[in-house]
Design an enzyme around this catalytic site. Structure first.
Site, PDB file in Angstrom:
ATOM      1  CG  ASP A   1       3.288   1.405   9.581  1.00 16.79           C
ATOM      2  OD1 ASP A   1       3.582   1.583   8.103  1.00 16.79           O
ATOM      3  OD2 ASP A   1       3.256   2.205  10.379  1.00 16.79           O
TER       4      ASP A   1
ATOM      5  CB  CYS B   1      -5.008   9.408  10.978  1.00 14.95           C
ATOM      6  SG  CYS B   1      -3.149   9.787  11.594  1.00 14.95           S
TER       7      CYS B   1
ATOM      8  CE  LYS C   1      -2.013   1.192   3.942  1.00 16.32           C
ATOM      9  NZ  LYS C   1      -1.546   2.754   4.875  1.00 16.32           N
ATOM     10  CG  ASN C   2       2.334   2.467   3.152  1.00 15.89           C
ATOM     11  OD1 ASN C   2       1.208   2.744   3.485  1.00 15.89           O
ATOM     12  ND2 ASN C   2       2.454   2.718   5.197  1.00 15.89           N
TER      13      ASN C   2
ATOM     14  NE  ARG D   1      -6.569   4.103   5.412  1.00 15.58           N
ATOM     15  CZ  ARG D   1      -5.495   4.340   6.207  1.00 15.58           C
ATOM     16  NH1 ARG D   1      -5.689   4.653   8.422  1.00 15.58           N
ATOM     17  NH2 ARG D   1      -4.366   4.851   6.215  1.00 15.58           N
TER      18      ARG D   1
ATOM     19  NE  ARG E   1       0.201  10.851  10.013  1.00 16.02           N
ATOM     20  CZ  ARG E   1       0.630   9.459   9.867  1.00 16.02           C
ATOM     21  NH1 ARG E   1      -1.201   9.460  10.185  1.00 16.02           N
ATOM     22  NH2 ARG E   1       0.832   9.273   8.543  1.00 16.02           N
TER      23      ARG E   1
HETATM   24  C1  EPZ Z   1       4.282   7.261   6.019  1.00 21.82           C
HETATM   25  O1  EPZ Z   1       3.351   7.847   6.588  1.00 21.82           O
HETATM   26  C2  EPZ Z   1       3.404   5.810   6.312  1.00 21.82           C
HETATM   27  N1  EPZ Z   1       2.046   6.254   5.115  1.00 21.82           N
HETATM   28  C3  EPZ Z   1       3.065   5.217   7.734  1.00 21.82           C
HETATM   29  O2  EPZ Z   1       2.226   4.040   7.668  1.00 21.82           O
HETATM   30  C4  EPZ Z   1       3.969   4.710   8.191  1.00 21.82           C
HETATM   31  O3  EPZ Z   1       3.754   4.609   9.808  1.00 21.82           O
HETATM   32  C5  EPZ Z   1       4.839   5.870   8.594  1.00 21.82           C
HETATM   33  O4  EPZ Z   1       5.240   6.083   6.770  1.00 21.82           O
HETATM   34  C6  EPZ Z   1       6.658   5.813   9.114  1.00 21.82           C
HETATM   35  O5  EPZ Z   1       7.105   4.869   8.473  1.00 21.82           O
HETATM   36  C7  EPZ Z   1       2.424   6.087   3.752  1.00 21.82           C
HETATM   37  O6  EPZ Z   1       3.528   6.007   3.332  1.00 21.82           O
HETATM   38  C8  EPZ Z   1       1.031   6.312   3.166  1.00 21.82           C
HETATM   39  P1  EPZ Z   1       5.999  10.191   8.156  1.00 21.82           P
HETATM   40  P2  EPZ Z   1       3.844   9.773   7.184  1.00 21.82           P
HETATM   41  O7  EPZ Z   1       6.192  12.307   7.648  1.00 21.82           O
HETATM   42  O8  EPZ Z   1       4.481   9.589   5.533  1.00 21.82           O
HETATM   43  C9  EPZ Z   1       6.448  13.299  12.036  1.00 21.82           C
HETATM   44  C10 EPZ Z   1       0.635   3.276   7.663  1.00 21.82           C
HETATM   45  O9  EPZ Z   1       0.319   1.637   9.101  1.00 21.82           O
HETATM   46  N2  EPZ Z   1       5.808  14.813  10.414  1.00 21.82           N
HETATM   47  O10 EPZ Z   1       7.414   9.453   8.168  1.00 21.82           O
HETATM   48  O11 EPZ Z   1       2.793  10.575   7.482  1.00 21.82           O
HETATM   49  C11 EPZ Z   1       4.798  12.900  11.477  1.00 21.82           C
HETATM   50  O12 EPZ Z   1       3.788  13.640  12.469  1.00 21.82           O
HETATM   51  C12 EPZ Z   1       0.596   4.203   7.844  1.00 21.82           C
HETATM   52  O13 EPZ Z   1       0.600   2.065   6.878  1.00 21.82           O
HETATM   53  C13 EPZ Z   1       6.258  15.789  10.733  1.00 21.82           C
HETATM   54  O14 EPZ Z   1       6.105  16.293  12.171  1.00 21.82           O
HETATM   55  O15 EPZ Z   1       5.354   9.434   8.393  1.00 21.82           O
HETATM   56  C14 EPZ Z   1       5.491  11.492  12.104  1.00 21.82           C
HETATM   57  O16 EPZ Z   1       5.093  11.710  13.577  1.00 21.82           O
HETATM   58  C15 EPZ Z   1       0.628   4.856   9.074  1.00 21.82           C
HETATM   59  N3  EPZ Z   1       6.333  16.850   9.860  1.00 21.82           N
HETATM   60  C16 EPZ Z   1       6.762  11.154  12.058  1.00 21.82           C
HETATM   61  O17 EPZ Z   1       6.976  12.840  11.414  1.00 21.82           O
HETATM   62  C17 EPZ Z   1       5.724  16.445   8.839  1.00 21.82           C
HETATM   63  O18 EPZ Z   1       5.660  17.468   7.890  1.00 21.82           O
HETATM   64  C18 EPZ Z   1       6.317  10.523  11.210  1.00 21.82           C
HETATM   65  O19 EPZ Z   1       6.024  10.454   9.541  1.00 21.82           O
HETATM   66  C19 EPZ Z   1       5.930  14.455   8.188  1.00 21.82           C
HETATM   67  C20 EPZ Z   1       6.141  14.221   9.304  1.00 21.82           C
END
Ligand code: EPZ
Length: 418
Positions: A306, A116, A22-23, A398, A121
């Site tokens: 995850d 979410c 998915k990701n 999802r 997020r």
């Molecule tokens: C991706 O989310 C994945 N989703 C998530 O999988 C996964 O848990 C996550 O990466 C970490 O590996 C998809 O790929 C669709 P991040 P993403 O940006 O991109 C903070 C699942 O279960 N952050 O690496 O949203 C954020 O709040 C899902 O399949 C900021 O603060 O993750 C989080 O605490 C859930 N500012 C941390 O960084 C920003 O601009 C990691 O977020 C961006 C992120």
């Protein structure tokens, strides 16, 4: 509203084919918008999030069709540069369309993605990076109005955290930008490499994917491409957890074990035997499970956030005390209360959760709180005494293609009722 009813205490055995990631499919679907040509994506999972991404592409004027697990996208006739609120709210990760729309059309209007179940997020790194590349982004009344009529210009971007989504958005915006973009402290997840490999198949010039420094040399135009999405490493981890929590043996096919060494290592620490081959994996959990002193979720290649809920469900049945530290999301323990309703002994304080192994879980009526938390409840239901009823299973759908069929094919007894 649909529910899953799980009959517990059944051993599993046999083989499950793991579907596409998915990701990886989500950012690659967004990337198909950049070329203005035809792309054919194989191993594209049938998931509600993937259907939502196709609806966004259709809204943008693309023609999308599906044949089994192949999705065909024609992005030659874009009709607009915006994603309406309803579509944005369907899927939080739709923010990844920002880089693709901006990169192709030079403007984009979309509403702030909702938070979410994992807590707020933020997208500050996404926006600050695109601004560094020359995008004018106005945020008002929950809407992002983005413009870069003079075109995006490559630059050096230092990410304060290796954000997966921010890394993807920068890559999508940079492939057609002028000059070179360098991302430092980039995310190293395999899904990032999959996106880069698809874009390079379209004629992009990306190097360094999988390392902390990714270089994107802007090109004038891209072609379409035929590409196969990587296997889903989190779904694979989930089915490894199903074998572990039921004391069974399973073979997983269509997987890439090299993508999830840290997950395999954890199951081995719990006492499972795991044998990895190039595209399949065999796990056996015939011995009693052992607690694991401390598990810390970290950016790749560390232990994935995850898989945290999956590991927690399994550890409720391990002998001894395990500690999990969730370092990536600030509230990713919503599944704890639901597991405790099934007799688990877990205490969560802030980012730390302490799991005392118990002899037996008991079936109960529980609610899926988020995608992976829901999957954790399915695993707990497989091991629990009696019947478990899980509601709010839209979260599970999802990220898991027909989870009940996959598990029933290896001996589980799960039914989906409306
Ligand atoms: C991706 O989310 C994945 N989703 C998530 O999988 C996964 O848990 C996550 O990466 C970490 O590996 C998809 O790929 C669709 P991040 P993403 O940006 O991109 C903070 C699942 O279960 N952050 O690496 O949203 C954020 O709040 C899902 O399949 C900021 O603060 O993750 C989080 O605490 C859930 N500012 C941390 O960084 C920003 O601009 C990691 O977020 C961006 C992120």
């Amino acid at each position: 509203m649909q529910k899953l009813i799980i009959e517990g205490e059944r051993k599993l055995g046999g083989s499950i084919k793991v579907h596409g990631a998915k990701n990886s499919a989500l950012p690659i679907l967004a990337a198909t918008f950049l070329s203005g040509k035809h792309s054919v994506l194989h191993n594209c999972p049938r998931l509600s999030d993937v259907f939502a991404a196709c609806r966004i592409l259709s809204f943008l004027g693309c023609r999308c069709s599906r044949e089994d697990d192949t999705v065909i996208i024609d992005s030659s006739q874009p009709t607009c540069a915006e994603v309406p609120d309803g579509l944005m709210r369907e899927m939080r990760s739709s923010i990844v369309f920002l880089g693709a729309i901006l990169g192709r059309l030079g403007k984009c209007r979309l509403s702030f993605p909702g938070g979410c179940e994992l807590g707020p997020r933020p997208i500050d790194m996404h926006l600050s990076s695109l601004r560094l590349m020359g995008a004018q982004i106005r945020e008002s009344h929950g809407v992002l109005d983005c413009d870069c009529s003079k075109g995006l210009v490559g630059t050096v971007i230092n990410l304060s955290f290796p954000s997966v989504g921010a890394t993807e958005n920068i890559m999508l915006a940079a492939v057609l930008a002028k000059g070179e973009t360098v991302i430092r402290n980039a995310a190293r997840e395999p899904e990032i490499s999959d996106l880069a490999d698809y874009l390079n198949a379209c004629g992009a010039k990306i190097t360094g994917q999988g390392t902390g420094t990714i270089r994107i040399h802007g090109v004038k135009a891209l072609n379409g491409a035929e590409y196969t999405v990587m296997p889903d490493r989190i779904v694979a981890a989930t089915y490894m957890g199903a074998a572990a929590i039921t004391g069974s043996e399973l073979t997983l096919t269509g997987v890439r074990p090299s993508d999830f060494d840290s997950t395999t290592a954890l199951f081995e620490q719990m006492g499972c035997s795991v044998y990895c081959y190039s595209d399949k994996l065999y796990i056996s959990a015939k011995k009693p499970l052992k607690a694991v002193k401390t598990i810390r979720t970290m950016p790749y290649p560390g232990f994935p956030t995850d898989v945290q809920a999956i590991a927690m469900a399994v550890l409720t049945q391990a002998h001894g005390t395990s500690v999990i530290v969730e370092n990536i999301f600030e509230s990713r323990y919503k599944h704890v209360d639901e597991l405790c309703r099934m007799g688990a002994d877990i205490k969560a304080e802030g980012r730390v959760a302490i799991i005392e192994g118990v002899k037996r879980l008991s079936g109960a009526a529980v609610k899926a709180t988020d995608l992976r938390g829901g999957a954790a409840l399915v695993l707990a239901g497989l091991a629990a005494e009696g019947e478990t009823v899980i509601s709010d299973i839209k979260h599970i759908d999802r990220g898991y293609e027909n989870i009940e069929s996959a598990l029933n094919s290896v001996g589980a007894r799960i039914s989906r009722v409306s």
